[in-house]
Every structure is written in C-alpha cells, then in structure tokens.
Design an enzyme around this catalytic site. Structure first.
Site, PDB file in Angstrom:
ATOM      1  N   TYR A 131       0.811  -1.215   0.000  1.00 52.53           N
ATOM      2  CA  TYR A 131       0.000   0.000   0.000  1.00 52.53           C
ATOM      3  C   TYR A 131       0.851   1.274   0.000  1.00 52.53           C
ATOM      4  CZ  TYR A 131      -4.532  -2.262   0.773  1.00 52.53           C
ATOM      5  OH  TYR A 131      -5.680  -2.983   0.627  1.00 52.53           O
ATOM      6  N   LYS A 182       3.658 -15.095   3.901  1.00 53.71           N
ATOM      7  CA  LYS A 182       4.007 -16.028   2.825  1.00 53.71           C
ATOM      8  C   LYS A 182       5.521 -16.094   2.827  1.00 53.71           C
ATOM      9  CE  LYS A 182       2.795 -18.557  -0.767  1.00 53.71           C
ATOM     10  NZ  LYS A 182       1.881 -19.715  -0.761  1.00 53.71           N
ATOM     11  N   ASP A 215      -2.196 -18.594   2.295  1.00 55.78           N
ATOM     12  CA  ASP A 215      -3.125 -19.446   1.553  1.00 55.78           C
ATOM     13  C   ASP A 215      -3.754 -20.481   2.483  1.00 55.78           C
ATOM     14  OD1 ASP A 215      -0.553 -20.482   1.734  1.00 55.78           O
ATOM     15  OD2 ASP A 215      -0.517 -21.321  -0.288  1.00 55.78           O
ATOM     16  N   ASP A 239      -5.910  -6.929   4.474  1.00 56.07           N
ATOM     17  CA  ASP A 239      -7.068  -6.442   3.725  1.00 56.07           C
ATOM     18  C   ASP A 239      -7.893  -7.615   3.215  1.00 56.07           C
ATOM     19  OD1 ASP A 239      -8.750  -4.648   2.229  1.00 56.07           O
ATOM     20  OD2 ASP A 239      -7.662  -5.301   0.443  1.00 56.07           O
ATOM     21  N   ASP A 243     -11.782  -9.403   4.736  1.00 52.86           N
ATOM     22  CA  ASP A 243     -13.035  -9.636   4.000  1.00 52.86           C
ATOM     23  C   ASP A 243     -13.483 -11.091   4.157  1.00 52.86           C
ATOM     24  OD1 ASP A 243     -13.122  -7.016   3.127  1.00 52.86           O
ATOM     25  OD2 ASP A 243     -13.428  -7.532   1.008  1.00 52.86           O
TER      26      ASP A 243
HETATM   27  C1  IPM Z   1     -10.464  -1.574   3.462  1.00 47.90           C
HETATM   28  C2  IPM Z   1     -10.665  -1.146   2.034  1.00 47.90           C
HETATM   29  C3  IPM Z   1      -9.536  -0.205   1.636  1.00 47.90           C
HETATM   30  C4  IPM Z   1      -8.248  -0.983   1.750  1.00 47.90           C
HETATM   31  C5  IPM Z   1      -9.651   0.416   0.253  1.00 47.90           C
HETATM   32  C6  IPM Z   1     -10.983   1.124   0.073  1.00 47.90           C
HETATM   33  C7  IPM Z   1      -8.516   1.346  -0.047  1.00 47.90           C
HETATM   34  O1  IPM Z   1     -10.756  -2.237   1.193  1.00 47.90           O
HETATM   35  O2  IPM Z   1     -10.464  -0.718   4.343  1.00 47.90           O
HETATM   36  O3  IPM Z   1     -10.322  -2.774   3.700  1.00 47.90           O
HETATM   37  O4  IPM Z   1      -7.829  -1.650   0.809  1.00 47.90           O
HETATM   38  O5  IPM Z   1      -7.636  -0.912   2.811  1.00 47.90           O
HETATM   39 MN    MN Z   2     -10.666  -4.146   2.236  1.00 50.45          MN
END
Ligand code: IPM
Ligand code: MN
Length: 338
Positions: A131, A182, A215, A239, A243
């Site tokens: 990032y 990794k 993984d 990140d 999710d």
């Molecule tokens: C998160 C989002 C952000 C990230 C994006 C919107 C830049 O996906 O906060 O997880 O990748 O960190």
């Molecule tokens: Mn995210």
C-alpha cells in the site's frame, strides 16, 4: 462529570450517512456526549468540486479526538472517478498522514455462520506493505511496459505492529497469536516479520505463537476459525483476510474496524469494513451493526469502556435476530437490548 468528545464525522457516500446516523444514535443512547462536526468528503464531494482532501481539511481533522467514517466511494460502474483517486487521496492519505498504523478488525461469528461462537481479531499493519506506493511504470502503453509495485516493510513499522498484536493477544482469556504471511515465497519481507515476531514473543511468555502461510489461513478461516485469537499480518494480506473473516463471521455487514494511532499523536479513525453499497442506498436495507460496532471501538479508544462494553454486548445479542429488519429497526432492537 462527562467530558464532551470532539468527533469529526465523515459520513461519505451511499449507505455511509444511513449507518453513521444509527451509530451516533446508539452512542447518544449510552449517555455519551459527542460534539460532532461533519466533513463533506467522498465521491459526491469530488464529483461536485474536485476536492478529495486538501491540506487545510487534513489539518482541521488532526485537531479532533477521533474520526468516524461511514463509507467512501462511487457507485459501481461510475467511471467519472479514476480508480484510486479516493482510495489513495482520501482513505489511505488519512491512514498515512495520521499515522494510523494499526487496522484492528475484531470478528465474532454470528449464530449460523461458519465462525459461529468464534472470536478473533485481525491486527493489520496499516501504513506499509504494497500500500505504501513504492514502484512505478515505464514505457507505458507500449508492448514493453513495465509496472512494479513493491512491498515496503520497515523494521520500525513491523515491530510496532507486532508489539500491538502481542499486547492484545496477552489480554485474551486464551492468549494466542498467529503470524500470517508467505515467508516461503516473500522471503525478504517474511523473514523480517518472522524474526520480529520471534523476538517480541520472548517478552510475552504466556502467548502461544503460531505461523500460517496466507493461503493455508484462507482454508483455516473457513474450516477451523476457532484456532485463532489474534492474527497479525501485513497490509495487503490483512485487507484480503479481513473480507474473508467478515464473510465467515456472518457477513461484511457486521465487520467493524479501528484505524489506530496507538501513540495518540493524533486522532484515530473508526469505520465499518464495508463499502458505500449504492445498490441498496436509501432503501433502509443497510445493516448498521458494523458502523455501530466501529463506534463502540471508538468509545473504547476514548476511554468510555463501560459504554463500549454495553454496545459490543448488545450487538452480539441482537446479531442473530436482524433478518427482515430495516436499518432503523435493527438499531431499535439493539437499543432495547441495552
Ligand atoms: C479496506 C478497504 C480499503 C483498503 C480500500 C478502500 C482502499 O478495502 O479498508 O479494507 O484496501 O484498505
Ligand atoms: Mn478491504
């Protein structure tokens, strides 16, 4: 005597304003007085006058006790905003400039989810890794185009993240920490992370330490999430894993996050993990629990521990009973449980 906390509110786009309103309603029901100032930032603002985040606004934001953010982003398929404009220019700029070096994302599996009854948290490094923006492009548009995007890992950045993670892990009823990386492929960065974990581990003899390749961690999160306490990982793995962790815990509609500056040299920022969800905007269909949990993390950071615990408990309590309820009805159900 209660002290008024000064909060900058960036409601943002899509369902952002809807869920932020519910979060603020819950905070005020706790009897916590906030002095809020709204900042009009995000896709809608950018489309209106081209402003993403100027220095003056950033300077103003620095003066608050905390920042509460709803969601930022244009509707899917809206091509008027080049990709990365708001992500890099607003959200990541805030994370970097305010030195929000921890992205703390707690998960609690709701009944019926794959992670039912599991509680764990991801401690994501929030200012470095892929990032950071290292890299560039050469010979753009030609058949010899070269694009590089490096992962930046500093000793300082890794160590402060790992220390934060161990501190959190040591407070768990079952103190345990898993480094996810990794290391077998990303040998330079992985070696730094692993060595730092090994070193800091010696200061926390009560914490059981483990390592998973990223993984493999994707499999474990789905088929045995109860193995985790604190997961510590780099920015990009964190990140992606958060999710997945949200999905197995009942859905991204529950996932909260705290972008923390633990040194408190400026405000920390609290936001749900989900996006602006323009497809359901204005229909009362957004789940406000992620924003409400994020506000509870904010209360914790502001030292309002009693209120924070109350909100966290109420969220856990009503998480299974929200099917079919509208955004405001979910908050009503939660307030009843408080
Ligand atoms: C998160 C989002 C952000 C990230 C994006 C919107 C830049 O996906 O906060 O997880 O990748 O960190
Ligand atoms: Mn995210």
């Amino acid at each position: 005597m209660t002290q008024k906390h000064r909060i900058a509110v960036i409601s943002g786009d899509g369902i952002g304003p809807e869920v932020v309103a519910e979060a603020l309603r819950v905070v005020s029901a706790c009897g916590i007085e906030l002095e809020t100032t709204s900042f009009d930032l995000g896709a809608a603002r950018y489309l209106r006058d081209g402003m993403v985040l100027d220095d003056a606004t950033l300077g103003e934001l620095r003066t608050f006790d905390a920042i509460l953010l709803g969601a930022i982003g244009p509707a899917l398929g809206d091509s008027r905003i080049p990709g990365g404009t708001l992500e890099r220019g607003l959200l990541l700029r805030l994370r970097f400039e305010l030195d929000l070096y921890i992205n703390f994302r707690p998960f609690r599996g709701v009944p019926g989810s794959l992670a039912e009854a599991c509680e764990f948290a991801i401690v994501r490094e929030n200012t470095e890794g892929p990032y950071a923006g290292e890299g560039g492009v050469l010979r753009k548009g030609t058949s010899h185009e070269v694009a590089t995007q490096g992962s930046v890992n500093t000793r300082m950045g890794v160590e402060r993240c790992v220390r934060f993670a161990f501190e959190r892990a040591s407070r768990l009823s079952v103190p345990r920490l898993t480094l996810v990386h990794k290391t077998n492929v990303l040998t330079f960065a992985g070696d730094l992370w692993q060595r730092v974990v090994n070193e800091v581990a010696s200061e926390y003899p009560t914490v059981a330490v483990d390592y998973n390749h990223v993984d493999a961690a994707c499999i474990y999160l789905v088929d045995s999430p109860s193995r985790y306490g604190i997961i510590v990982t780099d920015n990009l793995f964190g990140d992606i894993l958060s999710d997945l962790a949200g999905a197995v815990s009942g859905g991204i509609g529950f996932a909260a996050s705290a972008n923390l500056n633990p040194s408190r040299s400026g405000p920390s920022l609290f936001e749900p993990v989900h996006g602006a969800a323009h497809d359901i905007t204005g229909q009362g269909r957004a789940n406000p629990l992620a924003a409400i949990s994020s506000a509870a993390l904010m209360l914790e950071h502001l030292g309002e521990n009693e209120a924070a615990l109350k909100v966290h408990a109420a969220v856990a309590d009503c998480a299974e009973a929200i099917a079919g309820l509208s955004t405001t009805e979910i908050t009503d159900a939660l307030l009843q449980r408080m």
